[in-house]
Design an enzyme around this catalytic site. Structure first.
Site, PDB file in Angstrom:
ATOM      1  N   HIS A 164       0.300   7.520 -12.570  1.00 52.40           N
ATOM      2  CA  HIS A 164       0.445   6.625 -11.771  1.00 52.40           C
ATOM      3  C   HIS A 164      -0.879   5.340 -12.231  1.00 52.40           C
ATOM      4  CE1 HIS A 164       3.182   7.503  -8.727  1.00 52.40           C
ATOM      5  NE2 HIS A 164       2.586   8.967  -9.174  1.00 52.40           N
ATOM      6  N   ASP A 371      -4.288  -2.226 -13.900  1.00 48.25           N
ATOM      7  CA  ASP A 371      -3.761  -1.867 -12.093  1.00 48.25           C
ATOM      8  C   ASP A 371      -1.905  -1.141 -12.629  1.00 48.25           C
ATOM      9  OD1 ASP A 371      -3.607  -0.206  -9.160  1.00 48.25           O
ATOM     10  OD2 ASP A 371      -3.383  -2.424  -8.485  1.00 48.25           O
TER      11      ASP A 371
HETATM   12  C1  GDG Z   1      -1.825   3.783  -7.308  1.00 43.49           C
HETATM   13  C2  GDG Z   1      -2.292   3.272  -8.419  1.00 43.49           C
HETATM   14  C3  GDG Z   1       0.129   2.664  -8.457  1.00 43.49           C
HETATM   15  C4  GDG Z   1      -3.350   0.107   1.097  1.00 43.49           C
HETATM   16  N1  GDG Z   1      -3.927   0.814   2.181  1.00 43.49           N
HETATM   17  C5  GDG Z   1      -3.020   0.424   3.725  1.00 43.49           C
HETATM   18  C6  GDG Z   1      -2.041   1.062   3.171  1.00 43.49           C
HETATM   19  N2  GDG Z   1      -2.260   1.180   2.120  1.00 43.49           N
HETATM   20  C7  GDG Z   1      -0.776   1.288   1.470  1.00 43.49           C
HETATM   21  C8  GDG Z   1      -0.246   0.544  -0.119  1.00 43.49           C
HETATM   22  C9  GDG Z   1       0.246   0.780  -0.617  1.00 43.49           C
HETATM   23  C10 GDG Z   1      -0.477   1.675  -0.926  1.00 43.49           C
HETATM   24  O1  GDG Z   1      -1.160   2.239   0.245  1.00 43.49           O
HETATM   25  C11 GDG Z   1      -1.149   1.249  -2.613  1.00 43.49           C
HETATM   26  O2  GDG Z   1      -1.233   1.104  -3.655  1.00 43.49           O
HETATM   27  P1  GDG Z   1      -0.957   0.351  -4.635  1.00 43.49           P
HETATM   28  O3  GDG Z   1      -0.669   0.225  -5.852  1.00 43.49           O
HETATM   29  O4  GDG Z   1      -2.056  -0.974  -4.491  1.00 43.49           O
HETATM   30  O5  GDG Z   1      -2.691   1.304  -5.053  1.00 43.49           O
HETATM   31  P2  GDG Z   1      -3.318   2.752  -5.666  1.00 43.49           P
HETATM   32  O6  GDG Z   1      -3.427   3.062  -4.190  1.00 43.49           O
HETATM   33  O7  GDG Z   1      -4.311   2.106  -6.401  1.00 43.49           O
HETATM   34  O8  GDG Z   1      -1.803   3.639  -6.205  1.00 43.49           O
HETATM   35  C12 GDG Z   1      -1.474   1.907  -8.598  1.00 43.49           C
HETATM   36  C13 GDG Z   1      -0.184   3.176  -7.124  1.00 43.49           C
HETATM   37  O9  GDG Z   1      -1.240   4.444  -7.725  1.00 43.49           O
HETATM   38  C14 GDG Z   1       1.494   3.783  -7.606  1.00 43.49           C
HETATM   39  O10 GDG Z   1       1.993   4.329  -8.438  1.00 43.49           O
HETATM   40  O11 GDG Z   1       1.141   1.251  -7.948  1.00 43.49           O
HETATM   41  O12 GDG Z   1      -1.970   0.483 -10.026  1.00 43.49           O
HETATM   42  O13 GDG Z   1      -3.772   2.609  -9.004  1.00 43.49           O
HETATM   43  O14 GDG Z   1       1.522   1.266  -0.336  1.00 43.49           O
HETATM   44  O15 GDG Z   1       1.525  -0.289   1.508  1.00 43.49           O
HETATM   45  N3  GDG Z   1      -0.854   1.181   4.182  1.00 43.49           N
HETATM   46  C15 GDG Z   1      -1.692   1.296   5.447  1.00 43.49           C
HETATM   47  N4  GDG Z   1      -2.435   0.698   5.594  1.00 43.49           N
HETATM   48  C16 GDG Z   1      -3.444   0.398   5.444  1.00 43.49           C
HETATM   49  O16 GDG Z   1      -4.760  -0.174   5.433  1.00 43.49           O
HETATM   50  N5  GDG Z   1      -0.973   1.587   6.477  1.00 43.49           N
END
Ligand code: GDG
Length: 732
Positions: A164, A371
């Protein structure tokens, strides 16, 4: 299907009131969670609670509830395990290194040992729950050794692995002292997936340069298995975000927020607190924007949500301090009694509040340094029911490859981000709608379900390909049948390629001369059979090496033929004038590609690059091929790729055409043809159905069977000549 990841989609905690079970946050859990609910699967991972904090009874309660209600199987980890493996190797070594924060990466054997140990703990639980036909889908950088560990115990398992986070370029990856073991860990899988094609390229380059495995269109042949590497950009649960705004609770919050904000424009960002997400420099860019464009002061509010993460790791604690200070500084600098420029929230939000913010925000400002994908960017776009709003996105996020209609910025360029903010605030509704609609269409189609299904389909395909190839293996039974047919028959033809079939490839062609044992073997075989060496080598060499034997010879891929006891002849008079045009072109490529050389044959030219730097040679070979194809477009000249060689020769010449001369000679009741590269495919394609055709090494082929190595070819030919030798030896 068994999904395996560091954390389960459910987090268990022990409170005064008892044990609680809550959904986990983070990209992987939220993204995969919805797919998991709709698929017949179980999930293996850590529940978030240290094993020593639970007594036997509590463990059983948790285990039973997780299994019954969530189809989850918890891996038990102690605080020490988590500290050294998760906070340690995962988040102090791999995470910074793979995100190009090399200065933060720690290389400590103690952490590595813990990583190995915990990967084995995961393996042991999987072995308890897995059945022979299960698909095992392993996720992310915490478990990179797991595919191989499982493969060692379950050789036929269907194993997929998805990373990821970014896979870094070779120059970064090579810094890791345990790079070999990590790559070998990956290669235990049948299918390896990344978010983008750039990560695929980086991975394949590291595999080639560190382990020495080549690939063809992303398929690596390692030892005796084919492994596919491909990009699968992760999608989101589009409908969940698109439909959420019609939810009553969300509507209510949206109305309240609108009242509070009045006419002010809202800029929004949400990330886990992580140095890769570029939060401080994003705040600085906002500072610069307010400084350069005072007319926008009091007219915008920046809502910055930061979700606590990895609080046990020092860099994260320092980052928290830095963000707090910056927010304070900017609010102090521009704020007035009735206007606070930044609204800062440091905690997780409930889903409906998140969706509310996606909805009311005029601008989503997402500027990570690095990212893997970034799902927030996609969720922001999906939530825009009226398609209004502007996404400003870092070019360093994997998502930028799919979201080209966003305003793409360099996260290190504060000026550019400030300018993008200005542009976004002035963008007309029509332009916003046009850009967003294009992105929405794509995200709706390639949602998380499609993503997962695509991955699983691809895993099934590669498994099928492996099976097709394994049924073609020249097994012990086939060998017995082949020898039986051989001994029973009277008229036998044996067609043998030379380099890579009877001898190993040598760095310089002149080194691969036939050894005594081989010459003796051919001589014995020729007593009772028609044997033909079918080579691409020049006629002089083939003549020097083999003309004393009583066998047929084919040189230069069929340009020259020599039947037993006769002279060399060409199939037809060949035109040779093109050589003087092409030779200077090849010479330029020799100068530009150290280690490459030209081989001049009577009616062909070959550019060899087996001794060159692999990376450079691949680029040059492609270039040269393009140049040659355009030069020879109107001639009867073909450009062929062999094993580390590009060959230019008359198109109507090939090994197939040459061996027909022997095939049509007699009613053979046994034909065997063995070869290893593309040029031998022409030979395989002209054989009658009854013939045995054998390719040396795995790969696509028209041959009926494959055999693993040159040694095995020699062993087979030895077995064929054996009874004759025994007779001879008995007589002497
Ligand atoms: C890794 C990789 C890759 C976040 N805060 C809250 C919340 N979230 C949810 C968001 C989104 C997810 O968490 C965050 O996903 P990201 O992709 O932006 O980032 P990482 O956590 O670093 O994820 C990344 C991912 O894996 C998938 O492969 O895209 O590059 O680093 O879904 O909505 N949801 C809620 N409250 C929050 O405060 N409900």
């Amino acid at each position: 299907m068994i999904i395996v990841s560091n954390r389960l989609p459910v987090t268990v905690a022990k409170r005064k009131e008892g044990i609680s079970f809550n959904p986990s946050v983070g990209g992987l859990a939220t993204g995969l969670g919805s797919f998991y609910d709709s698929y017949d699967s179980i999930w293996v991972g850590w529940s978030g609670i240290f094993s020593e904090r639970l007594n036997e009874k509590e463990r059983n309660v948790i285990k039973t509830k997780l299994k019954k209600e969530f189809s989850c199987y918890p891996v038990l980890l102690s605080q020490k395990d988590v500290d050294l493996y998760y906070n340690g190797f995962c988040n102090k070594t791999i995470w910074p290194l793979f995100h190009y924060f090399t200065q933060y990466a720690i290389f400590d054997k103690k952490l590595w040992d813990a990583y190995k140990r915990v990967n084995k703990i995961f393996r042991d639980l999987i072995l308890e729950v897995a059945n022979a036909y299960d698909i095992i889908w392993i996720h992310d950088y915490h478990l990179m050794l797991l595919p191989r560990l499982i493969r060692e115990k379950l050789p036929d398992a269907k194993i997929g692995f998805f990373l990821h986070i970014p896979f870094p370029s070779f120059e970064i990856f090579r810094l890791l002292p345990w790079k070999r073991e990590i790559l070998e860990g990956f290669l235990g899988a049948d299918l390896i997936g990344f978010h983008t094609y750039s990560y695929v390229k980086h991975f394949l380059e590291s595999v080639r340069r560190i382990l020495g495995y080549e690939h063809i269109y992303g398929e690596i042949t390692s030892k005796n298995r084919i492994i596919r590497v491909d990009s699968f950009p992760m999608g989101i649960d589009y409908a969940k975000f698109a439909n959420a705004s019609s939810d009553f609770k969300v509507q209510k919050e949206i109305d309240e927020m609108h009242k509070k904000m009045g006419k002010r424009k809202i800029i929004f960002s949400i990330d886990r607190l992580d140095y890769t997400k570029g939060i401080p420099q994003r705040l600085e860019a906002f500072d610069l924007f307010l400084d350069k464009h005072p007319e926008w002061r009091k007219k915008v509010v920046f809502i910055v949500v930061v979700v606590p993460s990895r609080t046990k790791v020092e860099h994260y604690r320092l980052l928290k301090k830095q963000v707090d200070e910056l927010v304070g500084k900017i609010n102090g600098k521009y704020g007035t009694l009735e206007w606070t420029p930044i609204w800062y929230i440091y905690r997780p939000l409930p889903f409906y509040t998140l969706v509310t913010l996606y909805n009311i925000a005029d601008i989503g400002l997402i500027t990570p340094y690095r990212d893997g994908m970034n799902l927030v960017a996609k969720e922001f776009i999906a939530s825009k029911v009226d398609s209004k709003g502007v996404l400003i996105l870092s070019e360093m996020a994997g998502a930028a490859e799919e979201l080209g209609e966003a305003l793409i910025v360099n996260p290190n360029d504060r000026e550019e981000i400030a300018e993008a903010l200005r542009k976004a605030l002035l963008m007309t509704d029509e332009e916003q709608i046009e850009r967003n609609k294009a992105m929405q269409k794509r995200l709706r189609r390639y949602n998380v379900k499609r993503w997962a299904e695509d991955f699983i389909d691809s895993l099934r395909q590669i498994k099928k390909l492996q099976q097709d190839l394994s049924t073609k293996k020249l097994t012990a039974e086939v060998r017995i049948k082949l020898l039986d047919d051989y001994f029973k028959s009277n008229y036998r033809l044996i067609l043998l390629d030379y380099d890579g079939t009877l001898v190993h490839f040598a760095e310089r062609p002149e080194k691969a001369r036939p050894d005594k044992e081989l010459l003796e073997l051919l001589a014995y075989l020729a007593i009772k059979n028609d044997v033909v060496i079918v080579s691409g080598r020049d006629r002089k060499t083939i003549d020097r090496w083999f003309s004393h034997l009583d066998i047929g010879l084919v040189a230069e891929h069929g340009t020259w033929l020599k039947e037993r006891g006769k002279d060399w002849e060409t199939i037809e008079p060949l035109e040779n004038g093109w050589k003087k045009e092409i030779l200077p072109v090849l010479e330029i490529y020799v100068d530009r590609t150290p280690g490459s050389f030209i081989e001049e044959k009577d009616f062909a030219l070959a550019w060899h690059y087996r001794r060159c730097d692999a990376e450079l040679a691949t680029v040059r070979a492609k270039e040269l091929k393009d140049v040659l194809l355009s030069l020879t477009a109107n001639l009867d000249i073909g450009v062929m790729e062999g094993n580390k060689v590009i060959e230019i020769k008359n198109t109507n010449i090939n090994k197939g055409r040459a061996v027909l001369k022997w095939i049509s000679k007699k009613q053979w009741d046994f034909i065997l043809a063995i070869g290893d590269d593309l040029t031998d495919e022409d030979m395989f394609s002209v054989l009658p159905d009854t013939a045995y055709s054998v390719k040396v090494g795995l790969g696509f082929s028209r041959a009926k069977f494959y055999i693993e190595s040159v040694q095995k070819v020699r062993a087979l030919l030895n077995a064929m000549s054996q009874h004759r030798r025994e007779k001879d030896e008995a007589q002497s």
